[in-house]
Design an enzyme around this catalytic site. Structure first.
Site, mmCIF file in Angstrom:
data_model
loop_
_atom_site.group_PDB
_atom_site.id
_atom_site.type_symbol
_atom_site.label_atom_id
_atom_site.label_comp_id
_atom_site.label_asym_id
_atom_site.label_seq_id
_atom_site.Cartn_x
_atom_site.Cartn_y
_atom_site.Cartn_z
ATOM 1 N N TRP A 123 0.808 -1.221 0.000
ATOM 2 C CA TRP A 123 0.000 0.000 0.000
ATOM 3 C C TRP A 123 0.839 1.268 0.000
ATOM 4 C CZ3 TRP A 123 -4.532 0.007 -1.967
ATOM 5 C CH2 TRP A 123 -5.305 -1.148 -1.917
ATOM 6 N N ASP A 193 -1.271 6.915 6.437
ATOM 7 C CA ASP A 193 -2.381 6.104 5.928
ATOM 8 C C ASP A 193 -2.665 5.057 7.006
ATOM 9 O OD1 ASP A 193 -4.094 4.293 4.803
ATOM 10 O OD2 ASP A 193 -2.845 3.816 3.065
ATOM 11 N N LYS A 217 -12.482 -1.147 7.136
ATOM 12 C CA LYS A 217 -11.864 -2.187 7.969
ATOM 13 C C LYS A 217 -12.485 -2.172 9.366
ATOM 14 C CE LYS A 217 -8.657 -2.017 4.680
ATOM 15 N NZ LYS A 217 -8.497 -3.005 3.635
HETATM 16 C C1 LIG Z 1 -3.424 0.460 4.018
HETATM 17 C C2 LIG Z 1 -4.417 0.672 2.913
HETATM 18 N N1 LIG Z 1 -4.399 1.848 2.255
HETATM 19 C C3 LIG Z 1 -5.263 2.094 1.267
HETATM 20 C C4 LIG Z 1 -6.202 1.162 0.883
HETATM 21 C C5 LIG Z 1 -7.142 1.471 -0.246
HETATM 22 O O1 LIG Z 1 -8.417 1.706 0.267
HETATM 23 P P1 LIG Z 1 -9.668 2.021 -0.692
HETATM 24 O O2 LIG Z 1 -10.043 0.720 -1.307
HETATM 25 O O3 LIG Z 1 -10.686 2.575 0.252
HETATM 26 O O4 LIG Z 1 -9.241 3.007 -1.698
HETATM 27 C C6 LIG Z 1 -6.254 -0.070 1.537
HETATM 28 C C7 LIG Z 1 -7.245 -1.076 1.151
HETATM 29 O O5 LIG Z 1 -7.219 -2.219 1.542
HETATM 30 C C8 LIG Z 1 -5.323 -0.310 2.583
HETATM 31 O O6 LIG Z 1 -5.344 -1.474 3.241
#
Ligand SMILES: Cc1ncc(COP(=O)(O)O)c(C=O)c1O
Length: 382
Positions: A123, A193, A217
């Site tokens: 991520w 994040d 989550k």
């Molecule tokens: C740490 C992290 N950042 C960003 C995201 C992306 O999230 P979204 O699907 O809401 O864009 C995720 C999705 O699993 C994630 O686990």
């Protein structure tokens, strides 16, 4: 108060069996909250309409949104000089919106804006790729050489003092590693994040410029993203930023520049209330530690299973592991499913198994998984 919930709460029941959802997101939600939402679906608080149908400019919805903000502030102990924005587009939108809203050219030299990023896995990589569309990125540290089984020591980070911010991913959902503490980046604002460990533990806001978390989550439905930003960082964004995604515009309009994700905010509000009633984040954190310690112990004590992440960096939210014979992975997932232990397949980029243990996962779910793992290993080895 303890988070070992009452038997009426857990496990969730289908028509004929108990279900524990280990999915990485959308993740398991507290059944009590789902039941409350169900009960209020057609008639919220005697209004005769659903929250879904409410005008977002009306008093009822404003009260719901204000209460959710207030409960979040209390739960996380958010200082007054931080603003809470309920945004749309999930966490991925913030990969662009953070640079669009926070980048600054050097006021003295006019030099192009710069940002630091720490690469710790799947991520953070995504955030880097997206961020590099807007500015010169300095990868101040990377765990790539160890295949992301450790987080590089903060003492070795090569931070740029001219950076507008330093971005980290506090919990790498796909790789199963997590910062045990948020780092100090001096006068460069830390951007976090926190999508997959938000509300899993208390946070010290010292040094944090902004944090964001997709709701799916631990808090609510996908699409909603919670942004908590220090007020001095709310400023004129880069000119190409859509108004609906300008932190400044959202804040100046009290979250009502355009129609917010009303139902998602309401659901998140119910979850926040539930977490408060459970005793708050310290209680939640100790249960989360207990759950993940239990699972890692099972993995470490059975040669049939293996977790590659170094113990100091292991995620409490998303333990990832492999089987001694990778060919058995699909069978493990399928057999676990017949026991009501669902969504255990690892991230598509990583393979293996991932057991996401968000706040709503009760200890009984982890115990059921531990029993299944012992039996499965024994069955395969005998
Ligand atoms: C740490 C992290 N950042 C960003 C995201 C992306 O999230 P979204 O699907 O809401 O864009 C995720 C999705 O699993 C994630 O686990």
């Amino acid at each position: 108060m303890s988070l070992t919930t009452s038997s009426s709460d857990y496990p969730a029941q289908t028509a004929n069996k108990a279900v524990y959802n280990f999915g990485s997101g959308p993740g398991m939600m507290p059944p009590t909250v789902l039941k409350q939402a169900q009960a209020e679906m057609l008639d919220w608080n005697g209004t005769g309409i659903s929250v879904w149908e409410m005008p977002f400019t009306g008093q009822d919805f404003q009260a719901i949104a204000d209460q959710a903000r207030q409960d979040l502030r209390e739960l996380l102990n958010i200082p007054d000089h931080y603003r809470i924005l309920f945004m749309q587009g999930g966490a991925s939108a913030q990969f662009s919106l953070v640079p669009l809203n926070l980048l600054l050219s050097n006021p003295k030299t006019g030099a192009d804006p710069k940002a630091d990023y720490i690469e710790t896995g799947y991520w953070s990589r995504k955030a880097i790729i997206e961020g590099s569309r807007y500015c010169q990125i300095n990868i101040a540290a990377s765990g790539r050489s160890s295949d992301f089984i450790e987080i590089p020591s903060v003492a070795d980070w090569r931070l740029n003092t001219q950076a507008s911010y330093c971005h980290i991913t506090s919990n790498e959902t796909a790789n199963g590693l997590q910062y045990s503490e948020l780092p100090n980046t001096g006068h460069v604002p830390l951007v976090v994040d926190m999508t997959s460990d938000f509300l899993s533990r208390p946070i010290d806001f010292q040094g944090i410029g902004l944090l964001y978390a997709g709701a799916q989550k631990n808090i609510g439905p996908a699409g909603l993203c919670i942004v908590i930003v220090r007020e001095d960082l709310i400023r004129e964004p880069l000119s190409s930023t859509p108004s609906a995604f300008s932190y400044q515009v959202i804040e100046q309009n009290n979250g009502r520049f355009n129609t917010p994700l009303t139902y998602g905010i309401y659901l998140a509000g119910l979850v926040l209330k539930y977490f408060k009633a459970q005793g708050g984040l310290s209680e939640i954190q100790s249960l989360n530690k207990k759950k993940s310690n239990l699972l890692y112990e099972v993995i470490d004590n059975n040669p049939f299973y293996h977790c590659a992440v170094s113990p100091a960096y292991r995620s409490q939210m998303n333990p990832c592991f492999t089987l001694v014979d990778a060919e058995l992975t699909d069978r493990f997932v399928a057999q676990a499913g017949t026991r009501g232990l669902i969504n255990l397949k690892g991230h598509s980029a990583k393979g293996g198994i991932r057991a996401s243990l968000y706040n709503a996962m009760p200890l009984s779910g982890v115990l059921a998984l531990a029993d299944f793992m012992a039996e499965f290993a024994e069955g395969c080895c005998s």
